[in-house]
Write an enzyme that holds these catalytic residues in place. Structure first.
Site, PDB file in Angstrom:
ATOM      1  N   GLN A 144       0.801  -1.216   0.000  1.00 33.09           N
ATOM      2  CA  GLN A 144       0.000   0.000   0.000  1.00 33.09           C
ATOM      3  C   GLN A 144       0.833   1.265   0.000  1.00 33.09           C
ATOM      4  O   GLN A 144       0.318   2.355  -0.273  1.00 33.09           O
ATOM      5  CB  GLN A 144      -0.920   0.018   1.220  1.00 33.09           C
ATOM      6  CG  GLN A 144      -0.193   0.188   2.547  1.00 33.09           C
ATOM      7  CD  GLN A 144      -1.111   0.033   3.744  1.00 33.09           C
ATOM      8  OE1 GLN A 144      -1.579  -1.074   4.027  1.00 33.09           O
ATOM      9  NE2 GLN A 144      -1.367   1.135   4.433  1.00 33.09           N
ATOM     10  N   CYS A 150      -5.143   0.576   3.826  1.00 30.89           N
ATOM     11  CA  CYS A 150      -5.252  -0.836   4.208  1.00 30.89           C
ATOM     12  C   CYS A 150      -6.680  -1.345   4.082  1.00 30.89           C
ATOM     13  O   CYS A 150      -6.916  -2.507   3.749  1.00 30.89           O
ATOM     14  CB  CYS A 150      -4.728  -1.046   5.626  1.00 30.89           C
ATOM     15  SG  CYS A 150      -5.668  -0.191   6.920  1.00 30.89           S
ATOM     16  N   GLU A 177      -7.394  -1.208  -5.981  1.00 29.65           N
ATOM     17  CA  GLU A 177      -7.498  -0.489  -4.711  1.00 29.65           C
ATOM     18  C   GLU A 177      -7.588   1.015  -4.942  1.00 29.65           C
ATOM     19  O   GLU A 177      -8.259   1.732  -4.189  1.00 29.65           O
ATOM     20  CB  GLU A 177      -6.290  -0.803  -3.812  1.00 29.65           C
ATOM     21  CG  GLU A 177      -6.267  -2.216  -3.266  1.00 29.65           C
ATOM     22  CD  GLU A 177      -5.693  -3.225  -4.228  1.00 29.65           C
ATOM     23  OE1 GLU A 177      -5.809  -4.444  -3.968  1.00 29.65           O
ATOM     24  OE2 GLU A 177      -5.119  -2.795  -5.256  1.00 29.65           O
ATOM     25  N   GLU A 215      -7.011  -3.681 -11.690  1.00 33.96           N
ATOM     26  CA  GLU A 215      -5.757  -2.960 -11.434  1.00 33.96           C
ATOM     27  C   GLU A 215      -5.117  -2.510 -12.747  1.00 33.96           C
ATOM     28  O   GLU A 215      -4.503  -1.439 -12.814  1.00 33.96           O
ATOM     29  CB  GLU A 215      -4.801  -3.871 -10.663  1.00 33.96           C
ATOM     30  CG  GLU A 215      -3.411  -3.315 -10.440  1.00 33.96           C
ATOM     31  CD  GLU A 215      -3.366  -2.224  -9.385  1.00 33.96           C
ATOM     32  OE1 GLU A 215      -2.346  -1.495  -9.357  1.00 33.96           O
ATOM     33  OE2 GLU A 215      -4.326  -2.108  -8.607  1.00 33.96           O
ATOM     34  N   ASP A 266      -5.492  -4.824  16.142  1.00 31.41           N
ATOM     35  CA  ASP A 266      -4.565  -3.873  16.737  1.00 31.41           C
ATOM     36  C   ASP A 266      -3.140  -4.308  16.419  1.00 31.41           C
ATOM     37  O   ASP A 266      -2.707  -5.370  16.858  1.00 31.41           O
ATOM     38  CB  ASP A 266      -4.785  -3.815  18.253  1.00 31.41           C
ATOM     39  CG  ASP A 266      -3.749  -2.951  18.956  1.00 31.41           C
ATOM     40  OD1 ASP A 266      -3.214  -2.031  18.307  1.00 31.41           O
ATOM     41  OD2 ASP A 266      -3.475  -3.196  20.144  1.00 31.41           O
ATOM     42  N   HIS A 292      -5.417  -1.500  11.994  1.00 28.30           N
ATOM     43  CA  HIS A 292      -4.957  -1.893  10.664  1.00 28.30           C
ATOM     44  C   HIS A 292      -5.859  -2.993  10.134  1.00 28.30           C
ATOM     45  O   HIS A 292      -6.312  -3.861  10.894  1.00 28.30           O
ATOM     46  CB  HIS A 292      -3.516  -2.388  10.753  1.00 28.30           C
ATOM     47  CG  HIS A 292      -2.864  -2.675   9.442  1.00 28.30           C
ATOM     48  ND1 HIS A 292      -2.778  -1.760   8.418  1.00 28.30           N
ATOM     49  CD2 HIS A 292      -2.236  -3.800   8.982  1.00 28.30           C
ATOM     50  CE1 HIS A 292      -2.125  -2.285   7.399  1.00 28.30           C
ATOM     51  NE2 HIS A 292      -1.797  -3.532   7.713  1.00 28.30           N
ATOM     52  N   ASN A 311      -0.920  -9.397   4.749  1.00 29.99           N
ATOM     53  CA  ASN A 311      -0.780  -7.965   4.971  1.00 29.99           C
ATOM     54  C   ASN A 311      -0.606  -7.240   3.631  1.00 29.99           C
ATOM     55  O   ASN A 311      -0.489  -7.882   2.577  1.00 29.99           O
ATOM     56  CB  ASN A 311       0.413  -7.692   5.894  1.00 29.99           C
ATOM     57  CG  ASN A 311       0.339  -6.343   6.576  1.00 29.99           C
ATOM     58  OD1 ASN A 311      -0.533  -5.528   6.281  1.00 29.99           O
ATOM     59  ND2 ASN A 311       1.255  -6.087   7.489  1.00 29.99           N
TER      60      ASN A 311
END
Length: 345
Positions: A144, A150, A177, A215, A266, A292, A311
């Protein structure tokens, strides 16, 4: 934020991020680490505008390397369950990291009270282990950058899996995104682009908009732009979303029955920022205040029970972009409290 002894000598006078406004003495730098610092700069393509900035970054890096060394000593003694390591964040101050990478969630008011409680007793037998990566429902790890997006990566990670599961195909769709960052905001959706958002609002935008671009058509830029959705590039759609019950069994059941699930937790802990391998367990986690958003893609139990979480900090972070987070230890980080997935895909 409490600064370390080293950093407090030169930074904690209210100017921790004013990199060029004062002179730093070279004497504060540990010359024994010169070669390591050169390797770090080369490995992560670091460059600095002047000597003062480099010395400041060097001191942050030395402080973080001290944390990494001390934590791993505990890991080798069996006192903690995961190891940490140097990554692209190693030359950042703690408060700087928080402002840059932990600004991606805007939890709507009252949202914590608007989730189902979850099943207290198992109603079906679930698989002992599950990994949707093996089944081809998980796209590659993305990055990102310095954009608080996120929420967009989390929402689309789950949606990409649903597209493959429900419609088949040989390739996972790579959804945009940036489309969400630029368009799923304003008074209607309460998202702020790179300044944060919420996964549910992303799914609502996709429903209202009739789809989301690929994308390829709408590439990621990690900045706020004017919305430029191209209807002809629409690659996926949904009919809304469903929230997962607020406990670990409900999340396991959703993962088993649905596929990858958008989650929030968290992560405001230095151990997470530099996580490398093992089962992440942080007793100080705040399970009621997520910082997050990511994607849960499975769970396992080899060496201890854990969630498999994807992630959006690039493959250089963590275990090739993933964290294996503790499961069955009280849900301290709130992993099972904020699960959601798109419907009608």
């Amino acid at each position: 934020m409490v600064c370390s002894t080293l950093i407090s000598l030169v930074v904690c006078f209210g100017v921790s991020l004013a990199l060029n406004s004062w002179e730093l003495p070279q004497a504060f730098v540990n010359s024994e680490l010169d070669q390591n610092w050169m390797w770090f700069k080369k490995a992560y393509n670091k460059s600095f505008t002047n000597e003062n900035e480099e010395i400041t970054r060097r001191l942050y890096w030395e402080d973080n390397m001290k944390f990494i060394r001390q934590h791993n000593e505990k890991y080798y003694r069996g006192e903690v369950t995961y190891s940490v390591g140097e990554n692209d964040f190693a030359d950042m101050a703690d408060d700087e990291f928080e402002k840059t990478y932990l600004r991606g969630l805007i939890v709507p008011e009252g949202e914590e009270n608007d989730y189902p409680e979850g099943l207290t007793e198992p109603d079906v037998q679930l698989p002992r282990e599950l990994d949707w990566r093996v089944q081809g429902l998980v796209s590659s790890v993305k990055n990102q950058g310095k954009c608080g997006s996120c929420w967009a990566f989390s929402a689309l990670g789950a949606l990409e899996g649903q597209v493959i599961k429900n419609h088949g195909g040989s390739e996972i769709p790579d959804l945009s995104e940036q489309n969400l960052v630029d368009c799923a905001k304003g008074e209607k959706y309460h998202n702020l682009g790179c300044k944060g958002g919420w996964m549910h609002n992303a799914y609502q935008y996709i429903k209202d908009n009739g789809g989301i671009d690929s994308e390829f058509c709408y590439p990621y830029r990690a900045i706020d732009q004017t919305c430029r959705y191209i209807r002809e590039c629409r690659t996926a759609r949904d009919c809304g979303y469903k929230k997962v019950g607020r406990n670990e069994y409900s999340l396991r059941k959703a993962l088993s029955n649905v596929g990858p699930i958008a989650i929030a937790m968290d992560v405001n802990h230095k151990g997470f920022w530099f996580y490398k391998e093992g089962i992440f367990y942080e007793p100080a986690c705040n399970g009621t205040r997520p910082t997050h958003a990511m994607v849960a893609v499975g769970y396992g139990k080899r060496g201890g029970r854990y969630w498999i979480i994807k992630n959006s900090w690039g493959e250089g972070w963590g275990n090739k972009g993933y964290v294996y987070a503790a499961r069955g230890r009280g849900d301290l980080c709130g992993i099972a409290k904020w699960g959601v997935y798109p419907t009608g895909v």
